[in-house]
Design a protein around this motif. Structure first.
Motif, short mmCIF file in Angstrom:
data_model
loop_
_atom_site.label_atom_id
_atom_site.label_comp_id
_atom_site.label_asym_id
_atom_site.label_seq_id
_atom_site.Cartn_x
_atom_site.Cartn_y
_atom_site.Cartn_z
N ASN A 56 -25.28 -16.42 1.21
CA ASN A 56 -24.21 -17.39 1.42
C ASN A 56 -24.71 -18.78 1.01
OD1 ASN A 56 -22.11 -19.00 2.23
ND2 ASN A 56 -21.95 -18.12 4.27
N ARG A 57 -24.18 -19.28 -0.07
CA ARG A 57 -24.57 -20.60 -0.57
C ARG A 57 -23.62 -21.69 -0.09
NH1 ARG A 57 -28.53 -19.41 -4.22
NH2 ARG A 57 -28.51 -17.26 -4.92
N LEU A 82 -25.64 -29.50 2.62
CA LEU A 82 -25.36 -28.64 3.77
C LEU A 82 -26.51 -28.66 4.78
CD1 LEU A 82 -23.60 -25.65 1.99
CD2 LEU A 82 -22.56 -27.34 3.52
N VAL A 83 -27.74 -28.79 4.31
CA VAL A 83 -28.88 -28.92 5.22
C VAL A 83 -28.75 -30.20 6.04
CG1 VAL A 83 -31.38 -29.37 5.32
CG2 VAL A 83 -30.51 -27.51 3.89
N ASP A 92 -33.17 -20.91 6.43
CA ASP A 92 -32.83 -20.08 5.26
C ASP A 92 -32.57 -20.92 4.03
OD1 ASP A 92 -32.97 -17.95 6.98
OD2 ASP A 92 -30.89 -17.30 6.70
N ARG A 93 -31.77 -21.96 4.18
CA ARG A 93 -31.44 -22.80 3.02
C ARG A 93 -32.69 -23.46 2.44
NH1 ARG A 93 -26.06 -22.86 2.58
NH2 ARG A 93 -24.82 -22.86 4.48
N GLY A 148 -32.79 -21.11 -0.43
CA GLY A 148 -31.73 -21.78 -1.18
C GLY A 148 -30.35 -21.33 -0.77
N TYR A 149 -30.25 -20.40 0.15
CA TYR A 149 -28.99 -19.85 0.64
C TYR A 149 -29.25 -19.25 2.02
CZ TYR A 149 -31.45 -15.95 -1.49
OH TYR A 149 -32.43 -15.06 -1.87
N VAL A 150 -28.19 -18.92 2.73
CA VAL A 150 -28.31 -18.29 4.04
C VAL A 150 -28.26 -16.77 3.85
CG1 VAL A 150 -27.20 -17.99 6.30
CG2 VAL A 150 -27.27 -20.25 5.22
#
Length: 160
Positions: free
Chosen positions: A50-51, A69-70, A111-112, A116-118
């Motif tokens: 999930n990006r 998002l972070v 994760d991010r 780079g994504y969840v």
């Protein structure tokens, strides 16, 4: 009163989230298998990246959106922490719920930063409805914590 309940809940939620992701995605090799039926259709492990945010919303895929998002997640964690400490510092239930939200959000932040994504892996369907979405344990903690903050907010206030 110290916020040890909040800290403990956040820490435990973060550890459980990361342990389940490592155990399922890498330990069960879901990253290569892509799907593992556990108790179909009720529970299936399906690999997902999930990006964006929930249900893939705002999936820009760019490095800028990843770091945005972070930052947004960290700002929300700080805001929830400060709100609960200032408004509901004595309520253990509010501390617990805030800790779940913060721990879950930090799990997705980890994760991010790392991938780079969840990482998502849980898929649940029932009663003839085929759910196409995947989620993770952090999402459960965030949802449960947010629901608790809403449900217990009025009970935690001191009388005037």
């Amino acid at each position: 009163m110290r916020s040890y309940v909040l800290y403990l809940a956040a820490f435990v939620a973060l550890i459980i989230d990361q342990a389940t992701k490592i155990g399922v995605v890498f330990g069960l090799d879901l990253v290569n298998r892509l799907r593992l039926d556990v108790a179909p259709p009720l529970l299936t492990f399906r690999y997902g990246e999930n990006r964006g945010i929930n249900f893939g919303l705002f999936d820009g895929g760019s490095d800028a959106s990843r770091w945005a998002l972070v930052v947004i997640s960290l700002v929300i964690c700080v805001a929830v922490f400060l709100w609960v400490r200032r408004s509901h510092g004595q309520s253990r239930m509010m501390q617990l719920c805030a800790g779940l939200v913060i721990g879950g959000a930090l799990g997705n932040v980890v994760d991010r930063v790392l991938y780079g994504y969840v990482l998502d892996f849980l898929n649940m369907s029932c009663c003839g409805v085929n759910n196409p979405f995947v989620f993770n344990v952090a999402d459960i903690f965030i949802f449960a914590g947010a629901a608790g903050l809403i449900l217990f907010e009025g009970r935690a206030k001191k009388p005037a």
